[in-house]
Motif scaffolding. Structure first.
Motif, mmCIF file in Angstrom:
data_model
loop_
_atom_site.group_PDB
_atom_site.id
_atom_site.type_symbol
_atom_site.label_atom_id
_atom_site.label_comp_id
_atom_site.label_asym_id
_atom_site.label_seq_id
_atom_site.Cartn_x
_atom_site.Cartn_y
_atom_site.Cartn_z
ATOM 1 N N UNK A 33 -10.489 -5.285 24.489
ATOM 2 C CA UNK A 33 -11.285 -4.360 23.690
ATOM 3 C C UNK A 33 -10.518 -3.925 22.438
ATOM 4 N N UNK A 34 -9.238 -3.642 22.591
ATOM 5 C CA UNK A 34 -8.417 -3.268 21.441
ATOM 6 C C UNK A 34 -8.296 -4.423 20.443
ATOM 7 N N UNK A 35 -8.205 -5.648 20.961
ATOM 8 C CA UNK A 35 -8.118 -6.806 20.084
ATOM 9 C C UNK A 35 -9.395 -6.985 19.279
ATOM 10 N N UNK A 36 -10.553 -6.785 19.932
ATOM 11 C CA UNK A 36 -11.831 -6.907 19.222
ATOM 12 C C UNK A 36 -11.954 -5.857 18.130
ATOM 13 N N UNK A 37 -11.544 -4.633 18.435
ATOM 14 C CA UNK A 37 -11.610 -3.565 17.433
ATOM 15 C C UNK A 37 -10.618 -3.831 16.304
ATOM 16 N N UNK A 38 -9.397 -4.225 16.689
ATOM 17 C CA UNK A 38 -8.365 -4.466 15.683
ATOM 18 C C UNK A 38 -8.668 -5.620 14.759
ATOM 19 N N UNK A 39 -9.456 -6.585 15.243
ATOM 20 C CA UNK A 39 -9.818 -7.739 14.422
ATOM 21 C C UNK A 39 -10.577 -7.310 13.175
ATOM 22 N N UNK A 40 -11.309 -6.188 13.271
ATOM 23 C CA UNK A 40 -12.048 -5.688 12.117
ATOM 24 C C UNK A 40 -11.335 -4.521 11.440
ATOM 25 N N UNK A 41 -10.755 -3.628 12.225
ATOM 26 C CA UNK A 41 -10.172 -2.413 11.659
ATOM 27 C C UNK A 41 -8.927 -2.710 10.841
ATOM 28 N N UNK A 42 -8.039 -3.571 11.364
ATOM 29 C CA UNK A 42 -6.781 -3.833 10.669
ATOM 30 C C UNK A 42 -7.003 -4.477 9.293
ATOM 31 N N UNK A 43 -7.805 -5.556 9.185
ATOM 32 C CA UNK A 43 -8.032 -6.104 7.831
ATOM 33 C C UNK A 43 -8.682 -5.108 6.881
ATOM 34 N N UNK A 44 -9.643 -4.298 7.391
ATOM 35 C CA UNK A 44 -10.290 -3.313 6.525
ATOM 36 C C UNK A 44 -9.295 -2.256 6.057
ATOM 37 N N UNK B 98 -7.143 -3.769 3.420
ATOM 38 C CA UNK B 98 -7.903 -3.925 2.180
ATOM 39 C C UNK B 98 -8.030 -2.592 1.445
ATOM 40 N N UNK B 99 -8.345 -1.526 2.195
ATOM 41 C CA UNK B 99 -8.448 -0.192 1.585
ATOM 42 C C UNK B 99 -7.106 0.229 0.986
ATOM 43 N N UNK B 100 -6.016 -0.040 1.704
ATOM 44 C CA UNK B 100 -4.686 0.298 1.205
ATOM 45 C C UNK B 100 -4.369 -0.475 -0.068
ATOM 46 N N UNK B 101 -4.726 -1.770 -0.104
ATOM 47 C CA UNK B 101 -4.465 -2.588 -1.287
ATOM 48 C C UNK B 101 -5.244 -2.073 -2.504
ATOM 49 N N UNK B 102 -6.523 -1.689 -2.273
ATOM 50 C CA UNK B 102 -7.328 -1.144 -3.384
ATOM 51 C C UNK B 102 -6.743 0.183 -3.867
ATOM 52 N N UNK B 103 -6.300 1.008 -2.935
ATOM 53 C CA UNK B 103 -5.693 2.284 -3.323
ATOM 54 C C UNK B 103 -4.421 2.053 -4.137
ATOM 55 N N UNK B 104 -3.581 1.102 -3.709
ATOM 56 C CA UNK B 104 -2.368 0.797 -4.466
ATOM 57 C C UNK B 104 -2.700 0.240 -5.853
ATOM 58 N N UNK B 105 -3.714 -0.600 -5.929
ATOM 59 C CA UNK B 105 -4.165 -1.123 -7.220
ATOM 60 C C UNK B 105 -4.529 0.039 -8.160
ATOM 61 N N UNK B 106 -5.292 0.986 -7.649
ATOM 62 C CA UNK B 106 -5.698 2.137 -8.471
ATOM 63 C C UNK B 106 -4.489 2.973 -8.880
ATOM 64 N N UNK B 107 -3.569 3.216 -7.932
ATOM 65 C CA UNK B 107 -2.403 4.046 -8.237
ATOM 66 C C UNK B 107 -1.479 3.372 -9.246
ATOM 67 N N UNK B 108 -1.331 2.054 -9.139
ATOM 68 C CA UNK B 108 -0.470 1.335 -10.093
ATOM 69 C C UNK B 108 -1.010 1.476 -11.508
ATOM 70 N N UNK B 109 -2.335 1.388 -11.638
ATOM 71 C CA UNK B 109 -2.949 1.561 -12.967
ATOM 72 C C UNK B 109 -2.704 2.963 -13.503
ATOM 73 N N UNK B 110 -2.774 3.968 -12.621
ATOM 74 C CA UNK B 110 -2.593 5.360 -13.050
ATOM 75 C C UNK B 110 -1.128 5.649 -13.341
#
Length: 283
Positions: free
Chosen positions: A23-34, A37-49
């Motif tokens: 069950x944890x593997x099924x949840x992690x398969x979606x939660x971890x990449x998301x 991805x959210x962290x990468x977008x946040x870093x992209x925004x912060x680097x620009x600022x």
């Protein structure tokens, strides 16, 4: 009796631990990449600022999304042009690849004669082939379609040929002992056995057909209202319109992901009731 009672709770705990892990593997398969991805977008925004990077060099994610919304009519219109080339080239690759694979399976001489030409088409860069296509083909859509087809054709051909040649020899001998013709053997044995290989090649060819369509548009340098996303990227680069350039790139990436997911779903629906790979996924 006591030993059996002591063993039963241990087995139950092991089953519960295994179920919890799955069950944890099924949840992690979606939660971890998301989350990444959210962290990468946040870093992209912060680097620009933090670095005060100008918008024409690296726009912030919010600016890109706003541009995608504002230019939706232009970008999605170009996306439809690119998708038309993508799906037509994929359809032609399926028809040509499967048809030629069947001929290869029926005659080793045909395979030895023509398979090297398919390899040559695959290993030759499309940018090197396009000048010849540009000379011999007048229609712009036909040029793009031919370029995208060349890129998508080989995975279908090679995977399907491998599947047709990977049938169990004992089953082939059984068919021949029962008087099956070569076409009966092909239809009832070799084609079903090759289906997982074909679907694997189809998933690869789906992404390659999109790549081929975009690369063909880049090489052809098509422009105008009826041009695809690659032309919008070129135009945005010339005008230093980085937000539109990034919006077009994101649109291409999302389209590639959707194509892969749809083809993966088709593969799973076809194989889920009888092939081992799909059965394992359901378990």
């Amino acid at each position: 009796m006591t030993a059996i009672q002591t063993q039963a709770p241990a087995v139950d705990q092991e089953e519960m631990r295994r179920a919890r892990s799955q069950r944890l593997e099924r949840i992690g398969r979606w939660v971890v990449p998301l989350a990444i991805m959210v962290l990468a977008i946040w870093l992209w925004d912060r680097i620009c600022v933090w670095n005060e990077i100008p918008q024409y060099i690296l726009p912030r994610p919010g600016v890109v999304l706003q541009t995608l919304y504002n230019d939706a009519g232009l970008l999605f219109g170009s996306l439809l042009v690119t998708l038309k080339i993508t799906f037509l080239s994929l359809l032609l690759a399926v028809i040509g690849g499967v048809g030629l694979s069947v001929l290869f399976a029926q005659s080793k001489w045909v395979e030895m004669s023509f398979f090297p030409f398919a390899v040559v088409l695959q290993v030759t860069p499309i940018v090197a082939i396009f000048p010849l296509i540009n000379i011999y083909v007048d229609n712009q859509t036909a040029k793009l379609l031919l370029c995208a087809w060349i890129v998508a054709f080989f995975p279908i051909l090679s995977n399907t040929t491998l599947g047709l040649n990977s049938v169990d020899r004992n089953l082939r001998d059984l068919f021949r002992l029962n008087g099956a013709t070569r076409w009966q053997e092909l239809w009832h044995l070799r084609l079903p056995a090759a289906m997982p290989y074909f679907l694997g090649g189809l998933k690869i060819a789906g992404g390659l057909s999109l790549i081929g369509a975009v690369v063909a548009e880049f090489v052809a340098g098509a422009s105008g209202q009826s041009s695809g996303l690659a032309s919008r990227i070129i135009e945005a680069g010339y005008r230093l319109n980085a937000p539109r350039l990034f919006a077009a790139l994101i649109l291409i990436s999302l389209t590639g992901i959707v194509i892969f997911l749809v083809l993966s779903l088709v593969s799973h629906l076809i194989l889920r009731r009888w092939h081992e790979s799909a059965l394992k996924q359901e378990g």
